[in-house]
Design an enzyme around this catalytic site. Sequence first.
Site, mmCIF file in Angstrom:
data_model
loop_
_atom_site.group_PDB
_atom_site.id
_atom_site.type_symbol
_atom_site.label_atom_id
_atom_site.label_comp_id
_atom_site.label_asym_id
_atom_site.label_seq_id
_atom_site.Cartn_x
_atom_site.Cartn_y
_atom_site.Cartn_z
ATOM 1 N N LYS A 99 14.699 16.513 9.245
ATOM 2 C CA LYS A 99 14.365 15.237 9.886
ATOM 3 C C LYS A 99 14.013 14.254 8.761
ATOM 4 C CE LYS A 99 10.880 13.388 12.930
ATOM 5 N NZ LYS A 99 10.453 13.258 14.172
ATOM 6 N N ASP A 123 5.785 0.563 11.765
ATOM 7 C CA ASP A 123 4.541 -0.113 11.366
ATOM 8 C C ASP A 123 4.474 -1.565 11.849
ATOM 9 O OD1 ASP A 123 3.696 2.198 10.190
ATOM 10 O OD2 ASP A 123 4.106 1.587 8.122
ATOM 11 N N ARG A 154 -4.247 10.628 4.825
ATOM 12 C CA ARG A 154 -3.197 11.653 4.792
ATOM 13 C C ARG A 154 -2.303 11.530 3.563
ATOM 14 N NH1 ARG A 154 -2.053 13.985 9.301
ATOM 15 N NH2 ARG A 154 0.027 14.350 8.501
ATOM 16 N N CYS A 185 -3.810 12.797 13.361
ATOM 17 C CA CYS A 185 -4.471 11.492 13.321
ATOM 18 C C CYS A 185 -4.159 10.767 14.617
ATOM 19 C CB CYS A 185 -4.039 10.690 12.108
ATOM 20 S SG CYS A 185 -2.439 9.908 12.301
ATOM 21 N N ILE A 195 9.396 7.076 16.162
ATOM 22 C CA ILE A 195 8.911 7.782 14.955
ATOM 23 C C ILE A 195 7.685 8.646 15.262
ATOM 24 C CG2 ILE A 195 8.147 7.528 12.550
ATOM 25 C CD1 ILE A 195 11.043 6.550 13.006
ATOM 26 N N SER A 212 11.878 12.043 6.705
ATOM 27 C CA SER A 212 10.427 11.864 6.539
ATOM 28 C C SER A 212 10.137 11.133 5.238
ATOM 29 C CB SER A 212 9.732 13.233 6.529
ATOM 30 O OG SER A 212 8.492 13.147 5.855
ATOM 31 N N VAL A 213 9.371 10.053 5.357
ATOM 32 C CA VAL A 213 8.997 9.261 4.180
ATOM 33 C C VAL A 213 8.187 10.125 3.202
ATOM 34 C CG1 VAL A 213 7.591 7.287 3.424
ATOM 35 C CG2 VAL A 213 9.060 7.077 5.447
ATOM 36 N N ARG A 225 1.378 14.782 13.290
ATOM 37 C CA ARG A 225 1.819 14.483 11.926
ATOM 38 C C ARG A 225 1.773 15.703 10.999
ATOM 39 N NH1 ARG A 225 -0.431 8.841 9.823
ATOM 40 N NH2 ARG A 225 1.349 9.008 8.416
ATOM 41 N N ARG A 237 -8.410 -0.511 5.561
ATOM 42 C CA ARG A 237 -7.699 0.529 4.790
ATOM 43 C C ARG A 237 -6.396 -0.004 4.204
ATOM 44 N NH1 ARG A 237 -6.978 6.160 7.677
ATOM 45 N NH2 ARG A 237 -5.638 6.282 5.857
ATOM 46 N N LYS A 259 0.843 -1.211 0.000
ATOM 47 C CA LYS A 259 0.000 0.000 0.000
ATOM 48 C C LYS A 259 0.871 1.251 0.000
ATOM 49 C CE LYS A 259 -1.533 1.438 4.167
ATOM 50 N NZ LYS A 259 -1.096 2.812 4.523
ATOM 51 N N ASN A 260 1.894 1.266 0.852
ATOM 52 C CA ASN A 260 2.687 2.490 1.015
ATOM 53 C C ASN A 260 3.639 2.751 -0.144
ATOM 54 O OD1 ASN A 260 1.323 3.004 3.300
ATOM 55 N ND2 ASN A 260 2.934 2.394 4.716
HETATM 56 C C1 EPZ Z 1 4.721 6.962 6.181
HETATM 57 O O1 EPZ Z 1 4.013 8.014 6.818
HETATM 58 C C2 EPZ Z 1 3.777 5.770 6.110
HETATM 59 N N1 EPZ Z 1 2.585 6.142 5.354
HETATM 60 C C3 EPZ Z 1 3.399 5.337 7.527
HETATM 61 O O2 EPZ Z 1 2.599 4.162 7.441
HETATM 62 C C4 EPZ Z 1 4.689 4.977 8.282
HETATM 63 O O3 EPZ Z 1 4.354 4.651 9.613
HETATM 64 C C5 EPZ Z 1 5.637 6.174 8.268
HETATM 65 O O4 EPZ Z 1 5.896 6.602 6.899
HETATM 66 C C6 EPZ Z 1 6.965 5.902 8.920
HETATM 67 O O5 EPZ Z 1 7.576 4.802 8.323
HETATM 68 C C7 EPZ Z 1 2.598 6.028 4.032
HETATM 69 O O6 EPZ Z 1 3.585 5.642 3.419
HETATM 70 C C8 EPZ Z 1 1.351 6.390 3.305
HETATM 71 P P1 EPZ Z 1 6.972 10.386 8.003
HETATM 72 P P2 EPZ Z 1 4.562 9.504 6.760
HETATM 73 O O7 EPZ Z 1 6.796 11.623 7.207
HETATM 74 O O8 EPZ Z 1 5.155 9.743 5.428
HETATM 75 C C9 EPZ Z 1 7.236 13.771 11.409
HETATM 76 C C10 EPZ Z 1 0.714 2.802 7.928
HETATM 77 O O9 EPZ Z 1 0.236 2.254 8.946
HETATM 78 N N2 EPZ Z 1 7.049 14.743 10.309
HETATM 79 O O10 EPZ Z 1 8.191 9.568 7.773
HETATM 80 O O11 EPZ Z 1 3.480 10.396 7.210
HETATM 81 C C11 EPZ Z 1 5.999 12.913 11.642
HETATM 82 O O12 EPZ Z 1 5.056 13.561 12.455
HETATM 83 C C12 EPZ Z 1 1.253 4.222 7.983
HETATM 84 O O13 EPZ Z 1 0.735 2.250 6.819
HETATM 85 C C13 EPZ Z 1 7.086 16.092 10.583
HETATM 86 O O14 EPZ Z 1 7.281 16.523 11.731
HETATM 87 O O15 EPZ Z 1 5.696 9.440 7.865
HETATM 88 C C14 EPZ Z 1 6.595 11.674 12.247
HETATM 89 O O16 EPZ Z 1 6.793 11.893 13.614
HETATM 90 C C15 EPZ Z 1 1.056 4.894 9.288
HETATM 91 N N3 EPZ Z 1 6.898 16.972 9.553
HETATM 92 C C16 EPZ Z 1 7.947 11.552 11.555
HETATM 93 O O17 EPZ Z 1 8.244 12.854 11.029
HETATM 94 C C17 EPZ Z 1 6.698 16.539 8.272
HETATM 95 O O18 EPZ Z 1 6.532 17.384 7.374
HETATM 96 C C18 EPZ Z 1 8.002 10.546 10.401
HETATM 97 O O19 EPZ Z 1 6.902 10.770 9.539
HETATM 98 C C19 EPZ Z 1 6.669 15.161 8.000
HETATM 99 C C20 EPZ Z 1 6.851 14.271 9.036
#
Ligand code: EPZ
Length: 419
Positions: free
Chosen positions: A163, A307, A94, A118, A329, A165-166, A123, A399, A22-23
Site C-alpha cells: 500500500k 491533510d 508518531r 491516534c 487515506i 505509505s508516506v 495507523r 504542533r 513540517k512533514n
Molecule cells: C504522513 O503520515 C503525514 N505525517 C500525515 O500528516 C499525512 O496525513 C499522511 O502522511 C498522508 O499524507 C507526516 O509526514 C509526519 P501514511 P503517515 O503512512 O506517514 C496506513 C499531519 O496532519 N499504513 O501514508 O503516517 C495508514 O494507517 C499528518 O501533518 C498502514 O496500514 O501516513 C494510513 O491509513 C497527519 N501501515 C495509510 O496507510 C503502515 O505501515 C497512509 O498512511 C503505514 C501506513
Amino acid sequence: MDKFLIEGPCKIKGKVSVEPSKNSSLPILAATLLFDKPVIIKNLPKVKDINTMITLLQSLGSKVTFSKDKRNVEIINKKKMKTFASYSIVKKMRGSFLVLGPLIAKYYNSKCSLPGGCNLGARPVNYHLQALKKLGMNYHLKDGYILAKSKGKLKGTTINFPKISVGATENTIIAASLAKGKTTLKNCAIEPEIKDLTNFLNLAGAKIRWSGRTCNIIGVNSLKETKYSVMADRIMAGTFCIAACLNKGDLEIQNVNPKIISTELNLLKKIGASIKTTDNKIFIKGPKKIKSIKNIKTKEFPGIATDLQSQLMVLMCKAHGKSTITENIFENRFMHVAELRRLGAKITIKNNKALIEGNTLFKACPLMSSDLRASIALVLAAMTAEGVSQVDRIYHLDRGAENFENKLKKIGVKIKRLK
Ligand code: EPZ
C-alpha cells in the site's frame, strides 16, 4: 490549556507567507542520524513537532545548535550514538518512528518505541517493519518496543509496498541509503516532502533516482557535510487558499511553488476562485458564490491531500448546493464533523463518505480540536461564523502551524489566544 477566541464573520485580505514544511523537516531531521559529518538544516518551521524531533535526536546523542532566529540548526553526531527511542518521546509524535530506519542502517541496532494509534485511526507501522526486515533488520516486540538488530550493513533488495505509505517510503529510503548494493522500492509514496528528503540525501552524496512510483537507491558508505533548506509547507499554502475562498477573500500567498498544490488549486478554480500564480506566489480571490462539488476524494499525491480534507469540508458547508467528500487515506478522519455540526453544518457520514448540505450560515459556539488539521478547519469555520467562537485544545494546532493566529490577524481575522 491555550484556546482561541475568534470573532466572525471575517473577510480576509492581504499578504501571507507560507512557513517551511513540517512533514518535510521531520524525515530530513531523522535522516541526519546517518551522518558522521556536520549537517546544517535551514528553514525549519517553528512548531512543536520540530522541537520533539530535536529532543529525540538530542536524546540519541546529537549535538544540536540553533541559529539565533531558530530557523536553522547545525547537527553534529557523536562517534558513539545511543539507539534508544523512548516511549515518552514517540508517544508525543508518531513521526519519531522515522528514526528506526537510520539507526538500524548506521548502528545495526535500535530499541524504538512502537507508536500507538491516534485520533486518525490505528495507523499501524507494519509496512515500515516489513520493508526494513527485507533489507536485513531482524526484530521482535517487547514491552511496547521494537527491538531491532541487523548483522552489519543492511543489504539492498527489491521491495514492493503493498500500500502507498508516506512514512514507510521515507523510513526505507533513509535506511537503504547506507545499505550494501542496490535497493528498488516499488509502489512508493511520491509526496513532494519525500522528494525533498531525497534531494537532501542526494546533495549529501546518496544515490537515489526516481522513476514514477519506483525509487532506485544505490547504497553509499557515508554521507558528506551538507547544508540543506527545507521546502515550503504545501498544506498550509492550501489552507490559506481555502481561507481566501470562504468569504470573498483576496490573498497574496508568498513563498510557495504553486506546482506542489496544483491539484487543489484546480479544485478551487472549479468552486469559482480566481487564481493567478508566479514561480513562488499564489494570488487568489474567493468567488461571490461558492460552487459545490459532488465528488471530492482524498488520495495519495498527486491526488487531493487528506491533510486538506477538513478545511475543504468547511468550504463545502458554505457552498451553494450539496457536495460529497470521500476520505480514502485514514479510517477515522471525520472527527471535525461533530464540531462543524455544532456550528450549524448539515453533514451526514456514510462509511468514509461525508454528504454535505451546503448553504450553511455558521453560528458561533465553543469548539474542541481533535488533531492538527481539524483544529485548523475549526478556526476557518469560526472565521466565517456569526459571533464569537472559542476553539479549545489548540495544542494540536501548535504542533504543526507556525504563528497561525498572528498570520491570520495580519490579514484581517479577529483572533485572540487565551493562555
Ligand atoms: C504522513 O503520515 C503525514 N505525517 C500525515 O500528516 C499525512 O496525513 C499522511 O502522511 C498522508 O499524507 C507526516 O509526514 C509526519 P501514511 P503517515 O503512512 O506517514 C496506513 C499531519 O496532519 N499504513 O501514508 O503516517 C495508514 O494507517 C499528518 O501533518 C498502514 O496500514 O501516513 C494510513 O491509513 C497527519 N501501515 C495509510 O496507510 C503502515 O505501515 C497512509 O498512511 C503505514 C501506513
